[in-house]
Design a protein around this motif. Sequence first.
Motif, PDB file in Angstrom:
ATOM      1  N   MET A   8      30.577  -6.228 -76.350  1.00  0.00           N
ATOM      2  CA  MET A   8      29.993  -7.550 -76.144  1.00  0.00           C
ATOM      3  C   MET A   8      29.162  -7.555 -74.863  1.00  0.00           C
ATOM      4  N   THR A   9      27.994  -8.074 -74.973  1.00  0.00           N
ATOM      5  CA  THR A   9      27.169  -8.140 -73.751  1.00  0.00           C
ATOM      6  C   THR A   9      27.334  -9.501 -73.085  1.00  0.00           C
ATOM      7  N   GLN A  10      27.403  -9.471 -71.781  1.00  0.00           N
ATOM      8  CA  GLN A  10      27.508 -10.702 -70.993  1.00  0.00           C
ATOM      9  C   GLN A  10      26.119 -11.172 -70.624  1.00  0.00           C
ATOM     10  N   SER A  11      25.866 -12.449 -70.847  1.00  0.00           N
ATOM     11  CA  SER A  11      24.596 -12.985 -70.370  1.00  0.00           C
ATOM     12  C   SER A  11      24.688 -13.169 -68.869  1.00  0.00           C
ATOM     13  N   LEU A  12      23.672 -12.775 -68.173  1.00  0.00           N
ATOM     14  CA  LEU A  12      23.673 -12.924 -66.725  1.00  0.00           C
ATOM     15  C   LEU A  12      22.658 -13.974 -66.318  1.00  0.00           C
ATOM     16  N   LEU A  13      22.965 -14.615 -65.208  1.00  0.00           N
ATOM     17  CA  LEU A  13      22.110 -15.689 -64.716  1.00  0.00           C
ATOM     18  C   LEU A  13      21.872 -15.454 -63.242  1.00  0.00           C
ATOM     19  N   GLN A  14      20.649 -15.592 -62.835  1.00  0.00           N
ATOM     20  CA  GLN A  14      20.372 -15.465 -61.405  1.00  0.00           C
ATOM     21  C   GLN A  14      20.197 -16.852 -60.824  1.00  0.00           C
ATOM     22  N   ILE A  15      20.959 -17.138 -59.780  1.00  0.00           N
ATOM     23  CA  ILE A  15      20.760 -18.431 -59.132  1.00  0.00           C
ATOM     24  C   ILE A  15      20.532 -18.226 -57.641  1.00  0.00           C
ATOM     25  N   PRO A  16      19.694 -19.088 -57.058  1.00  0.00           N
ATOM     26  CA  PRO A  16      19.417 -18.916 -55.622  1.00  0.00           C
ATOM     27  C   PRO A  16      20.647 -19.255 -54.796  1.00  0.00           C
ATOM     28  N   LEU A  17      20.866 -18.545 -53.707  1.00  0.00           N
ATOM     29  CA  LEU A  17      22.006 -18.795 -52.847  1.00  0.00           C
ATOM     30  C   LEU A  17      21.803 -20.061 -52.025  1.00  0.00           C
ATOM     31  N   ASP A  18      20.534 -20.369 -51.752  1.00  0.00           N
ATOM     32  CA  ASP A  18      20.226 -21.623 -51.044  1.00  0.00           C
ATOM     33  C   ASP A  18      20.783 -21.685 -49.623  1.00  0.00           C
ATOM     34  N   ILE A  19      20.915 -20.551 -48.986  1.00  0.00           N
ATOM     35  CA  ILE A  19      21.289 -20.545 -47.569  1.00  0.00           C
ATOM     36  C   ILE A  19      20.096 -19.936 -46.825  1.00  0.00           C
ATOM     37  N   PRO A  20      19.587 -20.661 -45.840  1.00  0.00           N
ATOM     38  CA  PRO A  20      18.359 -20.176 -45.188  1.00  0.00           C
ATOM     39  C   PRO A  20      18.613 -18.971 -44.281  1.00  0.00           C
ATOM     40  N   ASP A  21      17.602 -18.146 -44.136  1.00  0.00           N
ATOM     41  CA  ASP A  21      17.584 -17.047 -43.160  1.00  0.00           C
ATOM     42  C   ASP A  21      18.716 -16.043 -43.333  1.00  0.00           C
ATOM     43  N   VAL A  22      19.079 -15.758 -44.582  1.00  0.00           N
ATOM     44  CA  VAL A  22      20.048 -14.676 -44.793  1.00  0.00           C
ATOM     45  C   VAL A  22      19.541 -13.784 -45.910  1.00  0.00           C
ATOM     46  N   CYS A  23      20.116 -12.609 -45.931  1.00  0.00           N
ATOM     47  CA  CYS A  23      19.763 -11.652 -46.964  1.00  0.00           C
ATOM     48  C   CYS A  23      21.086 -11.208 -47.592  1.00  0.00           C
ATOM     49  N   ILE A  24      21.143 -11.191 -48.919  1.00  0.00           N
ATOM     50  CA  ILE A  24      22.397 -10.838 -49.586  1.00  0.00           C
ATOM     51  C   ILE A  24      22.575  -9.319 -49.573  1.00  0.00           C
ATOM     52  N   GLU A  25      23.703  -8.879 -49.028  1.00  0.00           N
ATOM     53  CA  GLU A  25      23.967  -7.445 -48.958  1.00  0.00           C
ATOM     54  C   GLU A  25      24.737  -6.976 -50.191  1.00  0.00           C
ATOM     55  N   LYS A  26      25.657  -7.833 -50.651  1.00  0.00           N
ATOM     56  CA  LYS A  26      26.605  -7.360 -51.657  1.00  0.00           C
ATOM     57  C   LYS A  26      27.257  -8.576 -52.317  1.00  0.00           C
ATOM     58  N   VAL A  27      27.488  -8.497 -53.616  1.00  0.00           N
ATOM     59  CA  VAL A  27      28.251  -9.551 -54.287  1.00  0.00           C
ATOM     60  C   VAL A  27      29.421  -8.895 -54.996  1.00  0.00           C
ATOM     61  N   GLU A  28      30.625  -9.355 -54.665  1.00  0.00           N
ATOM     62  CA  GLU A  28      31.807  -8.781 -55.300  1.00  0.00           C
ATOM     63  C   GLU A  28      32.582  -9.869 -56.026  1.00  0.00           C
ATOM     64  N   THR A  29      33.377  -9.452 -56.982  1.00  0.00           N
ATOM     65  CA  THR A  29      34.245 -10.400 -57.666  1.00  0.00           C
ATOM     66  C   THR A  29      35.675  -9.927 -57.477  1.00  0.00           C
ATOM     67  N   THR A  30      36.551 -10.813 -57.080  1.00  0.00           N
ATOM     68  CA  THR A  30      37.950 -10.414 -56.900  1.00  0.00           C
ATOM     69  C   THR A  30      38.660 -10.426 -58.250  1.00  0.00           C
ATOM     70  N   ALA A  31      39.884  -9.939 -58.245  1.00  0.00           N
ATOM     71  CA  ALA A  31      40.672  -9.898 -59.478  1.00  0.00           C
ATOM     72  C   ALA A  31      40.860 -11.311 -60.038  1.00  0.00           C
ATOM     73  N   LYS A  32      40.902 -12.305 -59.132  1.00  0.00           N
ATOM     74  CA  LYS A  32      41.078 -13.694 -59.588  1.00  0.00           C
ATOM     75  C   LYS A  32      39.765 -14.338 -60.035  1.00  0.00           C
ATOM     76  N   GLY A  33      38.686 -13.551 -59.961  1.00  0.00           N
ATOM     77  CA  GLY A  33      37.399 -14.090 -60.391  1.00  0.00           C
ATOM     78  C   GLY A  33      36.636 -14.815 -59.306  1.00  0.00           C
ATOM     79  N   GLU A  34      37.126 -14.736 -58.072  1.00  0.00           N
ATOM     80  CA  GLU A  34      36.408 -15.390 -56.982  1.00  0.00           C
ATOM     81  C   GLU A  34      35.245 -14.503 -56.519  1.00  0.00           C
ATOM     82  N   PHE A  35      34.201 -15.158 -56.053  1.00  0.00           N
ATOM     83  CA  PHE A  35      33.035 -14.409 -55.578  1.00  0.00           C
ATOM     84  C   PHE A  35      33.089 -14.205 -54.075  1.00  0.00           C
TER      85      PHE A  35
END
Length: 416
Positions: free
Chosen positions: A1-28
């Motif tokens: 099964m393929t998961q649909s992915l969605l890109q959403i803006p982080l909306d925090i000024p003056d930062v650059c995203i280094e890494k996005v992780e998901t915990t076992a509980k599904g938290e980002f």
Amino acid sequence: MTQSLLQIPLDIPDVCIEKVETTAKGEFIITVSSTLTSATCHQCGQRIDKFYGYGREITLRHLSIFDRPVWIKLTPKRYRCPDCPKGPTTTQQCGWYNWKSPHTKAYEQWILRELINSSVTDMDVKHGISAEAAEGIINRHVAQQVDWSAIQGIRLLGLDEIALKKGHQDFVVIVSAIDTEDHKRILAVLPDRKKETVKAFLQNIPEAQQHALQRVCVDMYEGYRNAVYETLPGVEVVVDRFHVAKHYRDGADQVRKAEMKKLKNTLSAEDYAKLKGAMWAFRKRWMELSADQQTVLLFLFQQAPILREVYIQRELLTGIFERRLNKAEAEKALDRWMEHIKVLKLKGFDAFVKTYQNWRNEITNYFIRRETSGFVEGLNNKIKSIKRRCFGIYNTVRLFQHIWLDIEGRRLFGYA
Ligand SMILES: [Zn+2]
């Protein structure tokens, strides 16, 4: 099964995203770095851009995504001042969080909106944020007392007391207002209803805000009236018609209680049972009653004829307040009602007749503009619900902040 992915803006000024992780509980967990390349020296206040390594990593709660908690990780940059003695270092502070807080500002704004008509314990239940943390958010964003500069002027002021504990004589006084732009405002929660306490508050209303004040709406308590007359000469004191109504309706109810007690002893059990629901029927207007309730009430009147008279007089009195009378006409109508009560010798209204003599001017001031009613009543209901929700708030500052959030938060943090 393929998961649909969605890109959403982080909306925090003056930062650059280094890494996005998901915990076992599904938290980002979103690790970001700041793109700003300077700080403000905490000693001399100048902009400094001599990079001096990193501070300790911080983790901030941010707005949830699809009901999953989001954490932002950031390692703050440090900068060294070349000019100050000993070259002190300063940790870079970004506008989207406060170094004292474990949350981003966006998250705190959201919690504040959630707190409107809600309580800190609800935040724990619904969002897993402790009552202490929620109180911390309130303290960071809601002032402990009125910010007069945010108010252009007040035209109507209300003084209302609430007992913080059931049956307790400890009252706090809620000072509310309608400003010149017709917004409801909470101005203060006073620790008691002593005349001097109320006076001290009234004296401190800035000239600019006091300028448009025309009326003060009070309950029939001598201390309020005197405090107003002594500090704000020329301002009308108005007794809210709902306070008046409560007074005479209580009188009528006392008679009903006494008569019901007698009937319990004199009527057969079978007849007494026919009076089931009599209390509610007696309290309502005839037009509001169902046919069954009308039957109950008529049976009550048949058994205790004095209640018929009390009921009629109570409704006549309410009728006077409903009519579009001017002050002079209202005085005449109310005086006539008082005379009639004396002729009828209806004891149940004795206390009210006396109160009327003492407050005639302020009671009939209501007829000048007829605008007080919904305002104080609406606020009272709000306060009652705050008391239910925030059981145990015996702290006037905290009460002020909660009422402020309920009344003004909707406009400022919500979707007014
Ligand atoms: Zn410096």
